[in-house]
Design an enzyme around this catalytic site. Sequence first.
Site, PDB file in Angstrom:
ATOM      1  N   MET A  73       0.762  -1.161  -0.056  1.00  0.00           N
ATOM      2  CA  MET A  73      -0.112   0.115  -0.199  1.00  0.00           C
ATOM      3  C   MET A  73       0.958   1.353  -0.026  1.00  0.00           C
ATOM      4  O   MET A  73       2.032   1.278   0.784  1.00  0.00           O
ATOM      5  CB  MET A  73      -0.937  -0.031   1.073  1.00  0.00           C
ATOM      6  CG  MET A  73      -1.765  -1.210   1.289  1.00  0.00           C
ATOM      7  SD  MET A  73      -2.506  -1.702  -0.065  1.00  0.00           S
ATOM      8  CE  MET A  73      -3.782  -0.492  -0.342  1.00  0.00           C
ATOM      9  N   TYR A  78      -2.171   6.124   0.367  1.00  0.00           N
ATOM     10  CA  TYR A  78      -3.235   5.385   0.884  1.00  0.00           C
ATOM     11  C   TYR A  78      -3.509   5.495   2.344  1.00  0.00           C
ATOM     12  O   TYR A  78      -4.584   5.394   2.867  1.00  0.00           O
ATOM     13  CB  TYR A  78      -2.824   3.993   0.361  1.00  0.00           C
ATOM     14  CG  TYR A  78      -3.976   2.929   0.858  1.00  0.00           C
ATOM     15  CD1 TYR A  78      -4.945   2.711   0.127  1.00  0.00           C
ATOM     16  CD2 TYR A  78      -4.022   2.190   2.060  1.00  0.00           C
ATOM     17  CE1 TYR A  78      -6.194   2.013   0.180  1.00  0.00           C
ATOM     18  CE2 TYR A  78      -5.163   1.400   2.515  1.00  0.00           C
ATOM     19  CZ  TYR A  78      -6.298   0.907   1.477  1.00  0.00           C
ATOM     20  OH  TYR A  78      -7.269   0.557   2.020  1.00  0.00           O
ATOM     21  N   GLY A 123       0.467  -4.972   1.459  1.00  0.00           N
ATOM     22  CA  GLY A 123      -0.717  -5.071   0.827  1.00  0.00           C
ATOM     23  C   GLY A 123      -0.586  -5.916  -0.272  1.00  0.00           C
ATOM     24  O   GLY A 123      -1.624  -6.262  -0.640  1.00  0.00           O
ATOM     25  N   GLU A 146       5.064  -4.436   8.325  1.00  0.00           N
ATOM     26  CA  GLU A 146       4.177  -3.672   9.065  1.00  0.00           C
ATOM     27  C   GLU A 146       4.657  -3.330  10.377  1.00  0.00           C
ATOM     28  O   GLU A 146       4.468  -2.301  11.217  1.00  0.00           O
ATOM     29  CB  GLU A 146       2.718  -4.207   8.980  1.00  0.00           C
ATOM     30  CG  GLU A 146       2.075  -3.916   7.784  1.00  0.00           C
ATOM     31  CD  GLU A 146       2.332  -5.046   6.718  1.00  0.00           C
ATOM     32  OE1 GLU A 146       3.280  -5.785   7.047  1.00  0.00           O
ATOM     33  OE2 GLU A 146       1.514  -5.077   5.684  1.00  0.00           O
ATOM     34  N   TYR A 242     -21.750 -30.693  -8.706  1.00  0.00           N
ATOM     35  CA  TYR A 242     -22.494 -31.305  -9.700  1.00  0.00           C
ATOM     36  C   TYR A 242     -23.321 -30.155 -10.665  1.00  0.00           C
ATOM     37  O   TYR A 242     -23.163 -30.295 -11.705  1.00  0.00           O
ATOM     38  CB  TYR A 242     -23.485 -32.406  -9.243  1.00  0.00           C
ATOM     39  CG  TYR A 242     -22.774 -33.704  -9.051  1.00  0.00           C
ATOM     40  CD1 TYR A 242     -22.338 -34.182 -10.574  1.00  0.00           C
ATOM     41  CD2 TYR A 242     -22.769 -34.229  -7.750  1.00  0.00           C
ATOM     42  CE1 TYR A 242     -21.547 -35.217 -10.208  1.00  0.00           C
ATOM     43  CE2 TYR A 242     -22.044 -35.649  -7.851  1.00  0.00           C
ATOM     44  CZ  TYR A 242     -21.486 -36.054  -8.858  1.00  0.00           C
ATOM     45  OH  TYR A 242     -21.077 -37.245  -8.815  1.00  0.00           O
TER      46      TYR A 242
HETATM   47  N1  COA Z   1       4.523   3.575  -0.103  1.00  0.00           N
HETATM   48  C1  COA Z   1       4.851   4.897  -0.645  1.00  0.00           C
HETATM   49  N2  COA Z   1       5.849   5.195  -0.988  1.00  0.00           N
HETATM   50  C2  COA Z   1       6.857   4.099  -1.305  1.00  0.00           C
HETATM   51  C3  COA Z   1       6.507   2.744  -0.949  1.00  0.00           C
HETATM   52  C4  COA Z   1       5.300   2.665  -0.398  1.00  0.00           C
HETATM   53  N3  COA Z   1       4.980   1.328   0.100  1.00  0.00           N
HETATM   54  N4  COA Z   1       7.494   2.065  -1.209  1.00  0.00           N
HETATM   55  C5  COA Z   1       8.556   2.895  -1.686  1.00  0.00           C
HETATM   56  N5  COA Z   1       8.022   4.115  -1.976  1.00  0.00           N
HETATM   57  C6  COA Z   1       8.554   5.311  -2.427  1.00  0.00           C
HETATM   58  C7  COA Z   1       9.657   6.039  -1.530  1.00  0.00           C
HETATM   59  O1  COA Z   1       8.921   6.795  -0.742  1.00  0.00           O
HETATM   60  C8  COA Z   1      10.675   6.784  -2.710  1.00  0.00           C
HETATM   61  O2  COA Z   1       9.966   7.733  -3.125  1.00  0.00           O
HETATM   62  P1  COA Z   1      10.710   9.414  -3.171  1.00  0.00           P
HETATM   63  O3  COA Z   1      11.772   8.737  -4.277  1.00  0.00           O
HETATM   64  O4  COA Z   1       9.807  10.208  -3.356  1.00  0.00           O
HETATM   65  O5  COA Z   1      11.630   9.339  -1.783  1.00  0.00           O
HETATM   66  C9  COA Z   1      10.665   5.683  -3.730  1.00  0.00           C
HETATM   67  O6  COA Z   1       9.413   4.775  -3.660  1.00  0.00           O
HETATM   68  C10 COA Z   1      11.507   4.800  -3.972  1.00  0.00           C
HETATM   69  O7  COA Z   1      11.830   4.173  -2.697  1.00  0.00           O
HETATM   70  P2  COA Z   1      13.110   3.842  -2.018  1.00  0.00           P
HETATM   71  O8  COA Z   1      12.955   3.068  -0.755  1.00  0.00           O
HETATM   72  O9  COA Z   1      14.304   4.764  -2.459  1.00  0.00           O
HETATM   73  O10 COA Z   1      13.728   2.453  -3.092  1.00  0.00           O
HETATM   74  P3  COA Z   1      14.635   1.338  -2.569  1.00  0.00           P
HETATM   75  O11 COA Z   1      14.931   0.626  -3.848  1.00  0.00           O
HETATM   76  O12 COA Z   1      15.916   1.794  -1.998  1.00  0.00           O
HETATM   77  O13 COA Z   1      13.811   0.321  -1.672  1.00  0.00           O
HETATM   78  C11 COA Z   1      12.049  -0.930  -0.877  1.00  0.00           C
HETATM   79  C12 COA Z   1      12.693  -0.576  -2.099  1.00  0.00           C
HETATM   80  C13 COA Z   1      10.731  -1.436  -1.388  1.00  0.00           C
HETATM   81  C14 COA Z   1      12.762  -1.985  -0.151  1.00  0.00           C
HETATM   82  C15 COA Z   1      11.520   0.284   0.157  1.00  0.00           C
HETATM   83  O14 COA Z   1      11.134   1.243  -0.785  1.00  0.00           O
HETATM   84  C16 COA Z   1      10.613  -0.020   1.120  1.00  0.00           C
HETATM   85  O15 COA Z   1      10.894  -0.560   2.045  1.00  0.00           O
HETATM   86  N6  COA Z   1       9.257   0.261   0.947  1.00  0.00           N
HETATM   87  C17 COA Z   1       8.285   0.115   2.008  1.00  0.00           C
HETATM   88  C18 COA Z   1       7.935  -1.228   1.719  1.00  0.00           C
HETATM   89  C19 COA Z   1       6.628  -1.450   2.963  1.00  0.00           C
HETATM   90  O16 COA Z   1       6.964  -1.558   3.833  1.00  0.00           O
HETATM   91  N7  COA Z   1       5.429  -1.370   2.218  1.00  0.00           N
HETATM   92  C20 COA Z   1       4.366  -2.084   3.129  1.00  0.00           C
HETATM   93  C21 COA Z   1       3.263  -1.272   2.835  1.00  0.00           C
HETATM   94  S1  COA Z   1       1.584  -2.033   3.087  1.00  0.00           S
END
Ligand code: COA
Length: 284
Positions: A73, A78, A123, A146, A242
């Site tokens: 999410m 969201y 999510g 989470e 069935y």
């Molecule tokens: N919601 C909103 N924005 C998100 C996001 C999320 N779940 N996951 C990544 N982004 C955004 C970051 O804020 C960043 O935005 P910005 O460039 O405007 O700062 C962009 O996506 C890139 O993310 P970044 O963390 O720099 O990429 P990364 O490749 O270093 O790491 C992840 C990737 C997926 C490991 C890391 O973004 C992360 O841990 N995200 C959260 C995942 C999470 O906990 N999701 C559960 C939601 S229910």
Amino acid sequence: MHPNGNRGTYETVAIEVDDHGIGWLYFDRPHKRNAMSPTLNQEMGRALDELEADESVRVVVLTGRGDSWSAGMDLKEYFREVDSAPSHVEARVRRQSSEWQWRRLMNFIKPTIAMVNGWCFGGAFTPLVACDLAIAAEDATFGLSEVNWGIPPGGLVSRALAETVPSRDALWFIMTGETFDGRRAAAMRLVNEAVPATRLKDRTTEIARKLATTNPTVLRAAKIGFRKVQQMSWDQAEDYLYAKLDATTGHDPAHAKAQGLSRFLDDKSYRPGLTSFEDDQPTP
Ligand code: COA
């Protein structure tokens, strides 16, 4: 491949339909790691409508652009922005999210495959489990992060885990927030298979093409039937299945049942127990 054609206009998702009847549906916010914003949830609903109505599409593969399947999410759009919105807005946003993430996908009239190419968090487990089959890259990273930022897995994430994963594994990852890779996801049956990233698209295409050549009326009844009977008693399930069987035979313009029986009983040309999945692949 026909990336555009007469397709709808989307900001956060994309559709490509190839010549084998595979509709490739993309999470298309790679700069936000394909996080599911309210706009994306709303557009996914429209995109699924479009793929359902497109008669050239026999199978849908849900995958992500860039290095993410979906980072779950959207924590800003969201959660944070909706937390302060009026309650009817929150209700609408939640409804649009669950509408496609499980209700539409689980009951989708065509087969669906999740092709997990990278990050899969929170999510994103809901649409993952709601797809009929799932294939992951061995090095894809899954996580229920989470607890690390102060909430339990929300929406239907825990329900989706309970559907697929033994409780020892589910509780381990829910409570520790540790990540795991595609191999582990396959070992605990969250996905059907994990393959090297270089083979992910080929393997998914192979499975999708097999499904694309299987009678669609029968596949639809088989998948919906399986999902529905999980909540029924044996008595109810027998009656329902069935009824489903009779309805399928009545509605199938290709008469697959009569043909299938004839292949086995009259022509003796097909014995399912002696035919492997690979042998049964359509000729390209
Ligand atoms: N919601 C909103 N924005 C998100 C996001 C999320 N779940 N996951 C990544 N982004 C955004 C970051 O804020 C960043 O935005 P910005 O460039 O405007 O700062 C962009 O996506 C890139 O993310 P970044 O963390 O720099 O990429 P990364 O490749 O270093 O790491 C992840 C990737 C997926 C490991 C890391 O973004 C992360 O841990 N995200 C959260 C995942 C999470 O906990 N999701 C559960 C939601 S229910």
